[in-house]
Scaffold this active site. Structure first.
Site, mmCIF file in Angstrom:
data_model
loop_
_atom_site.group_PDB
_atom_site.id
_atom_site.type_symbol
_atom_site.label_atom_id
_atom_site.label_comp_id
_atom_site.label_asym_id
_atom_site.label_seq_id
_atom_site.Cartn_x
_atom_site.Cartn_y
_atom_site.Cartn_z
ATOM 1 N N SER A 106 0.821 -1.202 0.000
ATOM 2 C CA SER A 106 0.000 0.000 0.000
ATOM 3 C C SER A 106 0.860 1.259 0.000
ATOM 4 O O SER A 106 1.654 1.464 -0.916
ATOM 5 C CB SER A 106 -0.960 -0.048 1.197
ATOM 6 O OG SER A 106 -1.949 0.941 1.077
ATOM 7 N N ASP A 250 -2.275 6.148 -4.186
ATOM 8 C CA ASP A 250 -1.152 5.448 -3.559
ATOM 9 C C ASP A 250 -0.729 4.292 -4.477
ATOM 10 O O ASP A 250 -1.329 4.090 -5.540
ATOM 11 C CB ASP A 250 -1.527 4.986 -2.153
ATOM 12 C CG ASP A 250 -2.643 3.957 -2.116
ATOM 13 O OD1 ASP A 250 -3.371 3.838 -3.128
ATOM 14 O OD2 ASP A 250 -2.799 3.281 -1.096
ATOM 15 N N ASP A 254 -5.989 2.258 -3.997
ATOM 16 C CA ASP A 254 -7.248 2.195 -3.253
ATOM 17 C C ASP A 254 -7.470 3.463 -2.434
ATOM 18 O O ASP A 254 -8.561 3.657 -1.889
ATOM 19 C CB ASP A 254 -7.326 0.941 -2.374
ATOM 20 C CG ASP A 254 -6.241 0.867 -1.310
ATOM 21 O OD1 ASP A 254 -5.346 1.742 -1.291
ATOM 22 O OD2 ASP A 254 -6.274 -0.078 -0.500
#
Length: 461
Positions: A106, A250, A254
């Site tokens: 992430s 990112d 998401d």
């Protein structure tokens, strides 16, 4: 070096000794545990598990280990290649697979990577399911397939296009209005998979786009978390003029943040608020965000005559609450938009398309749209503790202190949140560090920070 095992998966830094980092041995162990869990759960008749990854430098290595392990466990692997987190979630649904593994850390820096685990619905595992995977891994309670029952390996790179098509087909994505608005945007895709899928999405919407950090090589040009302190490059570019909007995602796409046409941050917390306002203009229903998200969503929801609900922090907690109350829109204040008409997962492609639809319908500047919403500021602090500190006792003491206050609502589904008439503060213990996270919101940053520090001082008594 770091290796963190949690209910949501395994993440860590690359390189170093087994047991201390994200390394091939621990990747094999955890993937084996996940495959064992999927088989024992019996929730799907499929023998396929989807694998997708962001563009991190270590992604190829991790993908090879994951895919080989799944085949060794007897599962067929559907490798969809470089793909966003929401694309991989949708791929599980569209392929009717038994589950999925997303290889992404992430917003963490380039030397991190992780495995995010999905169920047969393309959603993150529940806390109970995640704990079961951890228990299986801890006991190494798994068995590999014999030579006649090894899994097969297939590659399919069509899911990016299928994801885009599904977004364009959503009733409230007004492609014609967006095209007629002739938007010009600047996009920072931080050298990951956003640089692959967002050009095609924006082209399909008729949006003229300039991309910064668009090469998906995993060598991030700046800290990849989409916060103002990391976005000087795109903010400076937009400040030169000529753009209607800045778009920032990112590495796994998401989370979604916008920048106004004047080069100022729109406010990551207001991504969901704005999209919810647009949805509620057309469909009435409940909204959901987590306890640490801005009160502005509640205000906007109630303006539309609808009901707002809060969930514990964590995407799976938000989606669970959304299903429980039948929410039409939900998400998290970190720029995560969850739109059930698409799927139950944070999706920046959905967020971008709905936001542009709203902006096109309003016919105003991004800064003017932002000014139409209640203005709040969130301060984020932490209380550092020793490993043997009883955090639960501290939170209980906070709850007792405010339990009988007339104008304070106390919520304890995730730490302790104190809702005052004009502000709130949320205290929750970290799952990975000996700290208490202290988030507070008020009408000014000074007031928010003062409230947070007041509770921090109380915790330290």
């Amino acid at each position: 070096m770091t290796l963190i095992k949690s209910i949501s998966g395994i993440r860590g830094t690359i390189g170093g000794k087994a047991g201390d980092t994200l390394n091939p041995l621990d990747i094999v162990k955890f993937t084996s545990a996940y495959a064992t869990f999927i088989r024992r759960s019996g929730k799907s008749q499929s023998n396929t598990i989807v694998v997708g990854r962001d563009a991190r430098i270590s992604g190829e290595m991790v993908k090879n280990v994951v895919c080989g392990t799944l085949m060794g466990m007897g599962y067929d692997v559907l490798n969809i290649g470089l793909a966003t987190t929401p694309t991989t979630e949708l791929a599980v649904i569209l392929s009717k697979a038994a589950g999925g593994i997303i290889i992404t850390a992430s917003h963490n820096p380039r030397h991190w990577n992780a495995l995010k685990l999905l169920n047969e619905q393309g959603e993150f595992l529940t806390k109970a399911d995640g704990n079961e995977v951890l228990a299986i891994a801890d006991k190494e309670d798994f068995e590999y397939a014999d030579v006649d029952h090894l899994g097969k390996y297939t590659e399919d790179d069509t899911f990016n296009r299928r994801h885009i098509d599904s977004v364009l087909a959503l009733d409230l994505v007004d492609v014609d209005a967006i095209r007629k608005a002739h938007f010009k945007v600047c996009v920072d895709t931080i050298n990951s998979v956003g640089g692959i899928i967002l050009p095609d999405l924006l082209n399909a919407l008729g949006v003229e786009a300039k991309f910064l950090n668009g090469t998906p090589n995993g060598d991030f040009a700046h800290n990849p978390e989409p916060l103002e302190k990391n976005l000087g490059g795109i903010m400076g570019e937009i400040s030169k003029g000529g753009y209607d909007l800045g778009i920032v995602v990112d590495p796994d796409v998401d989370r979604l943040a916008f920048i106004q046409e004047d080069g100022k941050m729109y406010g990551e917390e207001y991504t969901l608020v704005t999209v919810a306002d647009y949805i509620l203009d057309h469909v009435k229903g409940a909204t959901v965000s987590n306890l640490s998200s801005t009160r502005a969503l509640r205000d906007v929801t109630e303006k539309h005559g609808c009901k707002y609900y809060a969930a514990a922090v964590g995407e799976v907690n938000v989606t669970t609450k959304m299903k429980e109350v039948g929410a039409v829109i939900g998400g998290e204040g970190n720029g995560g938009v969850i739109y059930p008409e698409s799927h139950y997962g944070r999706d920046a492609l959905v967020g971008i398309s709905l936001f542009l639809s709203h902006l096109a319908h309003k016919g105003c500047k991004a800064s003017e749209l932002r000014a139409s919403y209640p203005n709040y500021f969130i301060a984020k602090n932490r209380v550092d503790l020793t490993p043997d500190t009883d955090v639960d006792a501290i939170l209980e003491r906070v709850k007792e202190r405010y339990a009988n206050e007339k104008d304070v609502t106390v919520t304890d589904i995730d730490g302790v949140k104190l809702d005052f008439p004009d502000k709130w503060v949320h205290l929750r213990k970290s799952n990975t560090e000996p700290i208490i996270r202290v988030y507070s919101e008020a009408a000014t940053m000074e007031a928010a920070d003062e409230l947070g520090k007041e509770l921090m001082a109380f915790c330290k008594k």
